[in-house]
Design a protein around this motif. Sequence first.
Motif, short mmCIF file in Angstrom:
data_model
loop_
_atom_site.label_atom_id
_atom_site.label_comp_id
_atom_site.label_asym_id
_atom_site.label_seq_id
_atom_site.Cartn_x
_atom_site.Cartn_y
_atom_site.Cartn_z
N VAL A 109 27.90 8.05 -45.73
CA VAL A 109 26.33 8.47 -46.28
C VAL A 109 25.55 8.88 -45.29
O VAL A 109 24.44 9.59 -45.72
N PHE A 113 21.01 7.85 -42.92
CA PHE A 113 20.84 7.03 -44.17
C PHE A 113 20.12 5.80 -43.65
O PHE A 113 18.96 5.41 -44.17
N THR A 117 16.37 4.40 -44.76
CA THR A 117 16.30 3.26 -45.41
C THR A 117 15.40 2.23 -44.91
O THR A 117 14.51 1.57 -45.22
N GLU A 172 21.73 5.39 -52.83
CA GLU A 172 20.30 5.55 -52.37
C GLU A 172 19.53 4.71 -53.30
O GLU A 172 18.62 3.71 -52.90
#
Length: 372
Positions: A109, A113, A117, A172
Motif C-alpha cells: 500500500v 499509507f 491513515t 483505503e
Amino acid sequence: ARFIRALEKAGRLNRAIEYLPTEEELAQRMAERRGLTRPELAVLLAYAKITLYDDLLASDLPDDPAMAEDLLRYFPQALREGQRDAIGRHRLRREIVATQVTNSLVNRVGPTFVKETMEKTGLGPADVARACVIVREVFGLSDLWDAIDALDTRVPATAQTALQLDILALMERTVAWFLANAAHPLDLAAEVATFRPGLETLAGTLDRVLDAEESSRLDARAASHTAHGVPEALARRVAALPVLAAVPDLVRIAGRTGRAVPEVAAVYFGLGRRFALEWLRDKAVAARIDNHWQRQAVAAIVDDLFAHQMELTVRVLEQDAETPSVEGWVATHAAAVDRVEPLVAELRAQATIDLPMLTVASRQLRGLTTGA
C-alpha cells in the motif's frame, strides 16, 4: 512532503544526508506536476519500513494469536509442516511478525499509507496495521496479491499496477471503516469471523443485487484487465472489489436490523442508484486536487456519502418489516426527496464537478437521513 516533514520532526530523517529535495524544491516539483525520483522513493520506502517496524514491535500486535499464520509464512513450507509448534516458540517470533506485517503493508500500500491513515483517524500505527490485517483476511487479499505477482513477465507491468491500485482503493475505504466503526482495540479473529461470511454471501449473490447497468460496469472493469492478458477469474475478482467494499456496511446494517445480507444489499444498492451516490463518489475522487487539505476534503465527502447510504438503508429497512422498498420509502418522504433530486439532476448536467458542488450535494442528502 508531509511524510518527509513528519520523519524529520520525529528525528528519524535528515533529508540533506539522504539527498532528498528541500521544501522549495518540492514546491517547484508540485507546480510542475513532477514527483519524487525512484532513488528518492527508495529512501522513503526504507524509512517507512524502519519506522513502522519499530512501532509494531513496541506494540502488542506481534503477540496476537491471530498473527500465527504471518509467523508461519516466514518459514519454508517444509518447516511449516513439521515444526509448527517449534516455530510458535521461536525466540524472534515477535520480530518476525513485525517484519512480515511491515513488509506486507509498505510493499502493498506504499510508504505513506499508514501515516496518512493515522492523520485521518487520530489512531496509532498498530491500530492501522490491525485494520489492514482484518481487511486482508476478510477480503482474501493475500491470494489476490499472490495471483498478481504470479503474472510477472506474463502481462505488462502496467496491467499488474492497475490490479494493485484497485486493491489499494479497497484498502483505503475499508481500513478507514474498521478504524472508525469497530470496537477498539480491534479484535482480529472476531472481526474476521464477523465479516468474512458477509463477503462470501455478497460475492455469491451479486447477480441478484446489481442491476443491468451495474453489472455492465463490473463487466467493463473486468474486460479492462483481461484485455492486457489478466486471467478472467482474477480480473473478475478484482473488478468486483468496488462493490464488495460495501460488505462492512452491509454486515453492520444486517446486524442492526435483523435482515439477511442479500436483502440489505438490495436496498443499499437500490438507494445508491436512486440518488446517484456512486456517481457522486466517483466525481469526488476524480476532482482536481492540488494539496493535502483538498485531498482530506474529498475523503470527507466520500465518507459522508457512504454514511448517508448506510443510514438511509437502515431507515428503509426499518420502515417496512415485511417488504422493504426504496420506492415505498421515497413515496412517504416526497418533500425531502424533491429537494434532492433536482440538485442531483443539475449536477449530472454539469461539464465539471468541483468540491463546493459536492459539498452542497452531500448536505442535501444528509437531509434525507435527518428528516429535514
